[in-house]
Design a protein around this motif. Structure first.
Motif, PDB file in Angstrom:
ATOM      1  N   LEU A 160      14.219 -57.612   8.094  1.00 51.29           N
ATOM      2  CA  LEU A 160      14.767 -58.272   7.235  1.00 51.29           C
ATOM      3  C   LEU A 160      14.916 -59.687   7.702  1.00 51.29           C
ATOM      4  O   LEU A 160      15.480 -60.051   8.939  1.00 51.29           O
ATOM      5  CB  LEU A 160      16.284 -57.681   7.015  1.00 51.29           C
ATOM      6  N   VAL A 161      14.354 -60.863   6.764  1.00 47.90           N
ATOM      7  CA  VAL A 161      14.309 -62.130   7.174  1.00 47.90           C
ATOM      8  C   VAL A 161      15.218 -62.761   6.316  1.00 47.90           C
ATOM      9  O   VAL A 161      14.979 -62.914   5.128  1.00 47.90           O
ATOM     10  CB  VAL A 161      12.857 -62.668   7.078  1.00 47.90           C
ATOM     11  N   GLU A 162      16.337 -63.170   6.931  1.00 47.41           N
ATOM     12  CA  GLU A 162      17.544 -63.845   5.849  1.00 47.41           C
ATOM     13  C   GLU A 162      17.902 -65.153   6.769  1.00 47.41           C
ATOM     14  O   GLU A 162      18.265 -65.246   7.720  1.00 47.41           O
ATOM     15  CB  GLU A 162      18.738 -62.912   5.847  1.00 47.41           C
ATOM     16  N   PHE A 163      18.074 -66.181   5.978  1.00 47.87           N
ATOM     17  CA  PHE A 163      18.451 -67.598   6.407  1.00 47.87           C
ATOM     18  C   PHE A 163      20.188 -67.699   6.672  1.00 47.87           C
ATOM     19  O   PHE A 163      20.723 -68.021   7.604  1.00 47.87           O
ATOM     20  CB  PHE A 163      17.894 -68.696   5.660  1.00 47.87           C
ATOM     21  N   ASN A 164      20.680 -67.002   5.518  1.00 44.87           N
ATOM     22  CA  ASN A 164      22.161 -67.341   5.444  1.00 44.87           C
ATOM     23  C   ASN A 164      22.816 -66.505   6.481  1.00 44.87           C
ATOM     24  O   ASN A 164      22.778 -65.346   6.737  1.00 44.87           O
ATOM     25  CB  ASN A 164      22.743 -66.736   4.012  1.00 44.87           C
ATOM     26  N   VAL A 221      18.420 -54.680  -2.850  1.00 48.60           N
ATOM     27  CA  VAL A 221      17.376 -54.171  -2.540  1.00 48.60           C
ATOM     28  C   VAL A 221      16.887 -53.328  -1.293  1.00 48.60           C
ATOM     29  O   VAL A 221      15.990 -52.371  -1.525  1.00 48.60           O
ATOM     30  CB  VAL A 221      16.245 -55.187  -2.743  1.00 48.60           C
ATOM     31  N   THR A 222      17.353 -53.847  -0.219  1.00 50.17           N
ATOM     32  CA  THR A 222      17.164 -53.026   0.930  1.00 50.17           C
ATOM     33  C   THR A 222      17.877 -51.565   0.911  1.00 50.17           C
ATOM     34  O   THR A 222      17.156 -50.522   1.194  1.00 50.17           O
ATOM     35  CB  THR A 222      18.054 -53.667   2.131  1.00 50.17           C
ATOM     36  N   GLU A 223      18.834 -51.528   0.186  1.00 48.06           N
ATOM     37  CA  GLU A 223      19.548 -50.100  -0.061  1.00 48.06           C
ATOM     38  C   GLU A 223      18.653 -49.359  -0.956  1.00 48.06           C
ATOM     39  O   GLU A 223      18.484 -48.142  -0.667  1.00 48.06           O
ATOM     40  CB  GLU A 223      21.141 -50.319  -0.814  1.00 48.06           C
ATOM     41  N   ALA A 224      18.177 -50.142  -1.977  1.00 43.03           N
ATOM     42  CA  ALA A 224      17.161 -49.311  -3.009  1.00 43.03           C
ATOM     43  C   ALA A 224      15.847 -48.890  -2.182  1.00 43.03           C
ATOM     44  O   ALA A 224      15.580 -47.746  -2.327  1.00 43.03           O
ATOM     45  CB  ALA A 224      16.758 -50.129  -4.007  1.00 43.03           C
ATOM     46  N   LEU A 225      15.506 -49.496  -1.275  1.00 45.31           N
ATOM     47  CA  LEU A 225      14.275 -49.123  -0.358  1.00 45.31           C
ATOM     48  C   LEU A 225      14.717 -47.867   0.619  1.00 45.31           C
ATOM     49  O   LEU A 225      13.793 -46.952   0.570  1.00 45.31           O
ATOM     50  CB  LEU A 225      13.870 -50.371   0.646  1.00 45.31           C
ATOM     51  N   VAL A 226      15.623 -48.019   1.013  1.00 45.60           N
ATOM     52  CA  VAL A 226      16.147 -46.670   1.871  1.00 45.60           C
ATOM     53  C   VAL A 226      16.338 -45.452   1.400  1.00 45.60           C
ATOM     54  O   VAL A 226      15.989 -44.523   1.306  1.00 45.60           O
ATOM     55  CB  VAL A 226      17.619 -47.147   2.630  1.00 45.60           C
ATOM     56  N   ARG A 227      16.801 -45.735  -0.158  1.00 43.69           N
ATOM     57  CA  ARG A 227      17.375 -44.523  -0.827  1.00 43.69           C
ATOM     58  C   ARG A 227      15.933 -44.138  -1.676  1.00 43.69           C
ATOM     59  O   ARG A 227      15.904 -42.961  -1.733  1.00 43.69           O
ATOM     60  CB  ARG A 227      18.112 -44.929  -2.266  1.00 43.69           C
ATOM     61  N   ALA A 228      14.962 -44.907  -1.615  1.00 48.43           N
ATOM     62  CA  ALA A 228      13.623 -44.428  -2.100  1.00 48.43           C
ATOM     63  C   ALA A 228      12.827 -43.766  -0.946  1.00 48.43           C
ATOM     64  O   ALA A 228      11.738 -43.240  -1.075  1.00 48.43           O
ATOM     65  CB  ALA A 228      13.022 -45.757  -2.762  1.00 48.43           C
ATOM     66  N   GLY A 229      13.295 -43.736   0.298  1.00 44.75           N
ATOM     67  CA  GLY A 229      12.633 -43.020   1.317  1.00 44.75           C
ATOM     68  C   GLY A 229      12.099 -43.806   2.494  1.00 44.75           C
ATOM     69  O   GLY A 229      11.643 -43.266   3.478  1.00 44.75           O
ATOM     70  N   VAL A 230      12.194 -45.424   2.477  1.00 42.85           N
ATOM     71  CA  VAL A 230      11.697 -46.141   3.588  1.00 42.85           C
ATOM     72  C   VAL A 230      12.849 -45.879   4.725  1.00 42.85           C
ATOM     73  O   VAL A 230      13.839 -46.193   4.724  1.00 42.85           O
ATOM     74  CB  VAL A 230      11.749 -47.457   2.976  1.00 42.85           C
ATOM     75  N   ALA A 231      12.205 -45.695   5.986  1.00 40.73           N
ATOM     76  CA  ALA A 231      13.128 -45.496   6.967  1.00 40.73           C
ATOM     77  C   ALA A 231      13.821 -46.728   7.341  1.00 40.73           C
ATOM     78  O   ALA A 231      13.061 -47.819   7.296  1.00 40.73           O
ATOM     79  CB  ALA A 231      12.503 -44.748   8.238  1.00 40.73           C
ATOM     80  N   PRO A 232      15.010 -46.784   7.670  1.00 40.30           N
ATOM     81  CA  PRO A 232      15.542 -48.075   8.125  1.00 40.30           C
ATOM     82  C   PRO A 232      14.940 -48.747   9.190  1.00 40.30           C
ATOM     83  O   PRO A 232      14.818 -50.028   9.428  1.00 40.30           O
ATOM     84  CB  PRO A 232      17.126 -47.931   8.480  1.00 40.30           C
ATOM     85  N   SER A 233      14.416 -47.837  10.247  1.00 46.01           N
ATOM     86  CA  SER A 233      13.931 -48.531  11.227  1.00 46.01           C
ATOM     87  C   SER A 233      12.490 -49.270  11.072  1.00 46.01           C
ATOM     88  O   SER A 233      12.156 -49.905  11.925  1.00 46.01           O
ATOM     89  CB  SER A 233      13.511 -47.121  12.288  1.00 46.01           C
ATOM     90  N   LEU A 253      24.162 -57.542   6.782  1.00 45.46           N
ATOM     91  CA  LEU A 253      23.014 -56.817   6.885  1.00 45.46           C
ATOM     92  C   LEU A 253      23.061 -56.128   8.289  1.00 45.46           C
ATOM     93  O   LEU A 253      22.773 -54.846   8.304  1.00 45.46           O
ATOM     94  CB  LEU A 253      21.745 -57.650   6.897  1.00 45.46           C
ATOM     95  N   LYS A 254      23.511 -56.897   9.361  1.00 52.51           N
ATOM     96  CA  LYS A 254      23.563 -56.088  10.680  1.00 52.51           C
ATOM     97  C   LYS A 254      24.401 -55.212  10.797  1.00 52.51           C
ATOM     98  O   LYS A 254      24.011 -53.831  11.423  1.00 52.51           O
ATOM     99  CB  LYS A 254      23.917 -57.177  11.627  1.00 52.51           C
ATOM    100  N   ALA A 274      17.420 -51.523  11.391  1.00 56.32           N
ATOM    101  CA  ALA A 274      16.533 -52.472  11.004  1.00 56.32           C
ATOM    102  C   ALA A 274      16.467 -53.759  11.892  1.00 56.32           C
ATOM    103  O   ALA A 274      17.170 -53.925  12.809  1.00 56.32           O
ATOM    104  CB  ALA A 274      16.937 -53.115   9.472  1.00 56.32           C
ATOM    105  N   THR A 275      15.247 -54.213  11.902  1.00 55.44           N
ATOM    106  CA  THR A 275      14.989 -55.469  12.648  1.00 55.44           C
ATOM    107  C   THR A 275      15.507 -56.701  11.636  1.00 55.44           C
ATOM    108  O   THR A 275      15.089 -56.893  10.821  1.00 55.44           O
ATOM    109  CB  THR A 275      13.597 -55.653  12.883  1.00 55.44           C
TER     110      THR A 275
END
Length: 247
Positions: free
Chosen positions: A133-137, A117-129, A144-145, A151-152
């Motif tokens: 991203l809040v991930e437990f695993n 979904v992160t990739e889809a957001l970036v492809r849709a034009g959302v700047a990675p900066s 992701l890093k 991204a934060t």
């Protein structure tokens, strides 16, 4: 099954689901106890599988793909992972379509996993900066890093959202996109998650589910609710629900 009949069937299932919600508090407590016992037993199996997979990777000099990593994590913690496999591209694009790339403010993703979904957001034009991203695993965090260095990234529990938001955000989020397994959590925890989301009025809280019914009450004070068509091409089929905070 013809589409009208299918929709009628879904409506009836949703009606039954709403009735169940009225009685489910005690059921959820009982299920929670059983889940904890199940996961305690499952932990031992998961650790053995993790060790075997790491040995296999070292011997073969390879890294496993996202699907296998998801499966491995699901085996270890079956009810803390929102899916058995990463979200399909169509589902990911559907979720990203509800986020305005020209909006102001951070875009928070809860439970991004390996980042479809992160990739889809970036492809849709959302700047990675702009991404938080809040991930437990921890394994997913490493992926992701490497993939989204701008991204934060926060390794933490998304269900402690208020504390995370107060620490990270200096302005309200333009959108919150969630891949969390909400239907495995008590209804009070789900409602608290939505209330704690530090969002601008009108900003979307985007949540997918495999369930027929909304994972959150459709009549919830202070929020409007809408749903996408069911994404039949996803495995398993899923639907996207969007909750917007009213001004």
């Amino acid at each position: 099954m013809p589409l009208p009949a299918l929709r009628k069937f879904e409506n009836e299932i949703e009606r039954q689901w709403r009735l169940l919600e009225l009685k489910k508090s005690e059921i959820e407590r009982n299920i929670g106890r059983r889940i904890r016992l199940f996961e305690e037993k499952r932990d031992g199996i998961g650790k053995k599988i993790e060790k075997q997979i790491r040995q296999f990777e070292r011997k073969r000099g390879i890294r496993l793909d996202d699907e296998v990593r998801f499966l491995r994590s699901w085996i270890e913690r079956p009810l803390s992972i929102g899916a058995v496999t990463p979200s399909g591209k169509i589902l990911a694009r559907t979720m990203a379509s509800y986020v305005d790339p020209d909006s102001n403010g951070p875009v928070v993703e809860l439970g991004p996993g390996t980042g479809p979904v992160t990739e889809a957001l970036v492809r849709a034009g959302v700047a990675p900066s702009r991404l938080v991203l809040v991930e437990f695993n921890p394994s997913f965090c490493r992926i992701l890093k490497a993939r989204y260095p701008e991204a934060t990234l926060v390794q933490g529990d998304a269900y402690s959202l208020r504390r995370l938001m107060e620490t990270l955000l200096i302005q309200p989020a333009a959108a919150v996109v969630s891949g969390l397994p909400l239907v495995t959590k008590p209804i009070r925890m789900r409602l608290r998650l939505l209330r704690d989301a530090f969002m601008l009025p009108g900003a979307p809280f985007v949540q997918f589910t495999y369930s027929v019914a909304s994972p959150l009450p459709r009549r919830f004070g202070g929020f409007s609710v809408e749903a996408s068509e069911r994404v039949w091409m996803n495995i398993p089929p899923a639907r996207v629900w969007v909750y917007r905070r009213r001004s």
